[in-house]
Design an enzyme around this catalytic site. Structure first.
Site, PDB file in Angstrom:
ATOM      1  N   SER A  19       0.862  -1.172   0.000  1.00  8.07           N
ATOM      2  CA  SER A  19       0.000   0.000   0.000  1.00  8.07           C
ATOM      3  C   SER A  19       0.901   1.224   0.000  1.00  8.07           C
ATOM      4  O   SER A  19       1.713   1.397   0.912  1.00  8.07           O
ATOM      5  CB  SER A  19      -0.871  -0.022   1.271  1.00  8.07           C
ATOM      6  OG  SER A  19      -1.591   1.182   1.380  1.00  8.07           O
ATOM      7  N   LYS A  47      -1.056  -0.906  -4.433  1.00  8.88           N
ATOM      8  CA  LYS A  47      -2.228  -0.077  -4.090  1.00  8.88           C
ATOM      9  C   LYS A  47      -1.782   1.362  -3.920  1.00  8.88           C
ATOM     10  O   LYS A  47      -0.789   1.635  -3.260  1.00  8.88           O
ATOM     11  CB  LYS A  47      -2.832  -0.642  -2.798  1.00  8.88           C
ATOM     12  CG  LYS A  47      -3.674   0.293  -1.953  1.00  8.88           C
ATOM     13  CD  LYS A  47      -4.431  -0.521  -0.906  1.00  8.88           C
ATOM     14  CE  LYS A  47      -4.598   0.216   0.389  1.00  8.88           C
ATOM     15  NZ  LYS A  47      -5.221  -0.616   1.442  1.00  8.88           N
ATOM     16  N   LYS A  65      -2.846   5.236  -2.846  1.00 13.75           N
ATOM     17  CA  LYS A  65      -3.810   6.070  -2.109  1.00 13.75           C
ATOM     18  C   LYS A  65      -4.218   7.255  -2.983  1.00 13.75           C
ATOM     19  O   LYS A  65      -3.365   7.860  -3.659  1.00 13.75           O
ATOM     20  CB  LYS A  65      -3.161   6.581  -0.814  1.00 13.75           C
ATOM     21  CG  LYS A  65      -2.848   5.480   0.189  1.00 13.75           C
ATOM     22  CD  LYS A  65      -4.098   4.993   0.885  1.00 13.75           C
ATOM     23  CE  LYS A  65      -3.748   4.071   2.035  1.00 13.75           C
ATOM     24  NZ  LYS A  65      -4.963   3.534   2.689  1.00 13.75           N
ATOM     25  N   ASP A 125      -7.060   3.239  -3.226  1.00 17.01           N
ATOM     26  CA  ASP A 125      -7.765   3.328  -1.936  1.00 17.01           C
ATOM     27  C   ASP A 125      -8.038   4.793  -1.622  1.00 17.01           C
ATOM     28  O   ASP A 125      -7.109   5.584  -1.454  1.00 17.01           O
ATOM     29  CB  ASP A 125      -6.909   2.696  -0.831  1.00 17.01           C
ATOM     30  CG  ASP A 125      -7.655   2.591   0.503  1.00 17.01           C
ATOM     31  OD1 ASP A 125      -8.814   3.045   0.582  1.00 17.01           O
ATOM     32  OD2 ASP A 125      -7.066   2.052   1.458  1.00 17.01           O
ATOM     33  N   GLU A 154     -10.914   0.685  -3.528  1.00 16.56           N
ATOM     34  CA  GLU A 154     -11.162   0.471  -2.100  1.00 16.56           C
ATOM     35  C   GLU A 154     -11.824   1.697  -1.471  1.00 16.56           C
ATOM     36  O   GLU A 154     -11.352   2.822  -1.620  1.00 16.56           O
ATOM     37  CB  GLU A 154      -9.816   0.166  -1.420  1.00 16.56           C
ATOM     38  CG  GLU A 154      -9.930  -0.336  -0.003  1.00 16.56           C
ATOM     39  CD  GLU A 154      -8.559  -0.751   0.565  1.00 16.56           C
ATOM     40  OE1 GLU A 154      -7.639  -1.089  -0.219  1.00 16.56           O
ATOM     41  OE2 GLU A 154      -8.412  -0.708   1.800  1.00 16.56           O
ATOM     42  N   ASP A 214     -13.690  -1.366   2.960  1.00 14.37           N
ATOM     43  CA  ASP A 214     -12.709  -1.479   4.050  1.00 14.37           C
ATOM     44  C   ASP A 214     -13.359  -0.880   5.310  1.00 14.37           C
ATOM     45  O   ASP A 214     -13.989  -1.599   6.099  1.00 14.37           O
ATOM     46  CB  ASP A 214     -11.418  -0.740   3.636  1.00 14.37           C
ATOM     47  CG  ASP A 214     -10.394  -0.642   4.750  1.00 14.37           C
ATOM     48  OD1 ASP A 214     -10.623  -1.186   5.830  1.00 14.37           O
ATOM     49  OD2 ASP A 214      -9.334  -0.004   4.556  1.00 14.37           O
ATOM     50  N   LYS A 241     -10.282  -6.401   8.320  1.00 13.65           N
ATOM     51  CA  LYS A 241      -9.300  -6.058   9.352  1.00 13.65           C
ATOM     52  C   LYS A 241      -9.874  -6.573  10.657  1.00 13.65           C
ATOM     53  O   LYS A 241     -10.891  -6.064  11.136  1.00 13.65           O
ATOM     54  CB  LYS A 241      -9.088  -4.550   9.425  1.00 13.65           C
ATOM     55  CG  LYS A 241      -8.339  -4.023   8.220  1.00 13.65           C
ATOM     56  CD  LYS A 241      -8.034  -2.562   8.300  1.00 13.65           C
ATOM     57  CE  LYS A 241      -7.351  -2.142   7.010  1.00 13.65           C
ATOM     58  NZ  LYS A 241      -7.340  -0.691   6.813  1.00 13.65           N
ATOM     59  N   GLY A 255      -4.363  -4.092   6.585  1.00 10.63           N
ATOM     60  CA  GLY A 255      -3.380  -3.768   7.614  1.00 10.63           C
ATOM     61  C   GLY A 255      -3.601  -2.372   8.156  1.00 10.63           C
ATOM     62  O   GLY A 255      -4.342  -1.573   7.573  1.00 10.63           O
TER      63      GLY A 255
HETATM   64  O1  OSB Z   1      -7.081   2.023   4.369  1.00 11.66           O
HETATM   65  O2  OSB Z   1      -6.086   0.191   4.268  1.00 11.66           O
HETATM   66  C1  OSB Z   1      -6.173   1.309   4.729  1.00 11.66           C
HETATM   67  C2  OSB Z   1      -3.080   2.128   6.787  1.00 11.66           C
HETATM   68  C3  OSB Z   1      -3.660   2.726   7.890  1.00 11.66           C
HETATM   69  C4  OSB Z   1      -5.015   2.885   7.929  1.00 11.66           C
HETATM   70  C5  OSB Z   1      -5.809   2.442   6.880  1.00 11.66           C
HETATM   71  C6  OSB Z   1      -5.233   1.836   5.777  1.00 11.66           C
HETATM   72  C7  OSB Z   1      -3.849   1.691   5.732  1.00 11.66           C
HETATM   73  C8  OSB Z   1      -3.165   1.117   4.591  1.00 11.66           C
HETATM   74  C9  OSB Z   1      -1.855   0.416   4.815  1.00 11.66           C
HETATM   75  O3  OSB Z   1      -3.565   1.226   3.465  1.00 11.66           O
HETATM   76  C10 OSB Z   1      -2.049  -0.961   5.338  1.00 11.66           C
HETATM   77  C11 OSB Z   1      -0.764  -1.613   5.764  1.00 11.66           C
HETATM   78  O4  OSB Z   1       0.107  -1.843   4.929  1.00 11.66           O
HETATM   79  O5  OSB Z   1      -0.612  -1.911   6.972  1.00 11.66           O
HETATM   80 MG    MG Z   2      -8.250   0.928   3.008  1.00 11.15          MG
END
Ligand code: OSB
Ligand code: MG
Length: 370
Positions: free
Chosen positions: A135, A161, A163, A188, A213, A238, A262, A290
């Site tokens: 991510s 992924k 953001k 995402d 996402e 999510d 999660k 995560g």
């Molecule tokens: O939206 O998936 C998410 C990290 C913190 C809070 C929300 C998200 C994320 C990530 C990274 O996208 C997830 C990871 O690699 O731990």
């Molecule tokens: Mg997410």
């Protein structure tokens, strides 16, 4: 499991590269660790809350309140039969799932030691290794983002992924797609849009994304259904998925075609497994999300992701060094040459020990309840 003592340990670990999302920029992982002492055994749980309520409505302040004043006094010097019994006991506390999950996770670790069975075995995991994705946070410009994409592709990450947020979306994805026409790619939005942005998401259909996402708000499961009906690209929820009931509603309403589970956001592994089973029953592919975990939470996610429904898609369970120069387990969570992570089981000898020296080094507060 008799609960003899609980320590709450707050640690700060700097990110080696800032991680920027549509809701905040992370520079330091501020986390609460729960150390549960039970009949000579010790189970660790890592709370996934952040320093502020930006992604979940809980944060480390509310978690401390709920653990110290509501949960710990009621379980100290009592006997808890199982993680499931713990969840039933605290059903009367509404929400506050990250706080509950931190204790629930520690109870699973005690169960592992009591039974001598791995978490994978206790949960019914079927996979020996899990497939890893990355991510990537927002960067100041497109060349910097492309450099990050390249760095993790070179390590073999199976899914990239990106953001996005308003103003940093279409052009950014277009640039990455043009540079890498064939990679498995997702975006995402972390709830940054509304249904008014439907044309933007329709335009994204051309990028052949594996899924989009959480484009809309966390309670917008009706609007997500409207959006999904207009898109070729699957929506993956999510933030919205924090209970079995919501997962069921989202599946019934066709709000998404993929779900990111999660476990901590759902109150723990017990509840998350119910959601996993529901998704398998309805042919909804799931993957393990995560929250930039430290090693304790990261290692537990690896075991959780060994459940059968997680076999298809790559997970946000990266190597420790994706985020941190230092971690709190021995060994750190590492990827294989095929960019998978081996799941600890009863025969392969893979095991993560908690590194208390590292915890002491990162510690900013410590409270003991006994
Ligand atoms: O939206 O998936 C998410 C990290 C913190 C809070 C929300 C998200 C994320 C990530 C990274 O996208 C997830 C990871 O690699 O731990
Ligand atoms: Mg997410």
């Amino acid at each position: 499991m008799r609960i003899d003592r609980i320590d709450l340990i707050r640690v700060n670990n700097p990110f080696s590269h800032p991680f920027e999302t549509s809701f905040t920029k992370f520079e330091v992982r501020d986390a609460i660790l729960v150390k549960v002492y039970s009949e000579g055994l010790i189970g660790w749980g890592e709370c996934k809350a952040f320093h502020g309520p930006f992604y979940n409505d809980e944060d480390n302040g509310t978690v401390m309140h709920v653990l110290k004043n509501l949960i710990i006094p009621r379980i100290l010097h009592t006997d808890i039969e199982s993680p499931e019994a713990f969840m039933k006991q605290f059903k009367y506390i509404i929400g506050n799932r990250l706080a509950k999950a931190a204790v629930e996770n520690a109870l699973w670790e005690i169960m592992v030691q009591r039974t001598g069975k791995s978490l994978k075995t206790l949960l019914g995991g079927t996979q020996d290794e899990i497939k890893v994705g990355v991510s990537l946070g927002m960067e100041k410009d497109i060349p910097s983002l492309l450099a990050q994409v390249e760095k993790y592709l070179a390590q073999g990450y199976h899914r990239t992924k990106i953001k996005i947020k308003p103003g940093k979306d279409y052009e950014v994805i277009k640039a990455v797609r043009e540079a890498y026409p064939d990679i498995v790619m997702t975006v995402d939005a972390n709830s940054a849009y509304t249904l008014k942005d439907i044309d933007l998401f329709k335009a994204m259909d051309e990028f052949n994304l594996e899924y989009i996402e959480q484009p809309l708000g966390e309670s917008d499961i009706v609007d997500h259904a409207r959006l999904q009906a207009e898109l070729k690209t699957p929506i993956c929820l999510d933030e919205s998925i924090d209970s079995y009931e919501i997962a069921k509603a989202a599946i019934d309403l066709k709000s998404c075609r993929v779900i990111n589970i999660k476990s901590s956001r759902c109150g723990g592994i017990y509840e998350a497994k119910r959601i996993h089973d529901l998704c398998v029953e309805h042919n909804i592919p799931v993957w393990c999300g995560g929250m930039t975990e430290l090693g304790i939470g990261r290692a537990q996610n690896v075991s959780f992701a060994s459940l059968p429904g997680f076999a298809q898609l790559a997970h946000d369970v990266a190597a420790s060094d994706r985020y941190f120069a230092e971690d709190i387990t021995i060994p750190y969570v590492n990827i294989t040459k095929d960019c998978t992570i081996i799941v600890p089981d009863d025969t392969n000898g893979v095991k993560y020990e908690v590194d208390e020296k590292q915890i002491e080094k990162m510690m900013v507060a410590h409270e003991i309840f006994k």
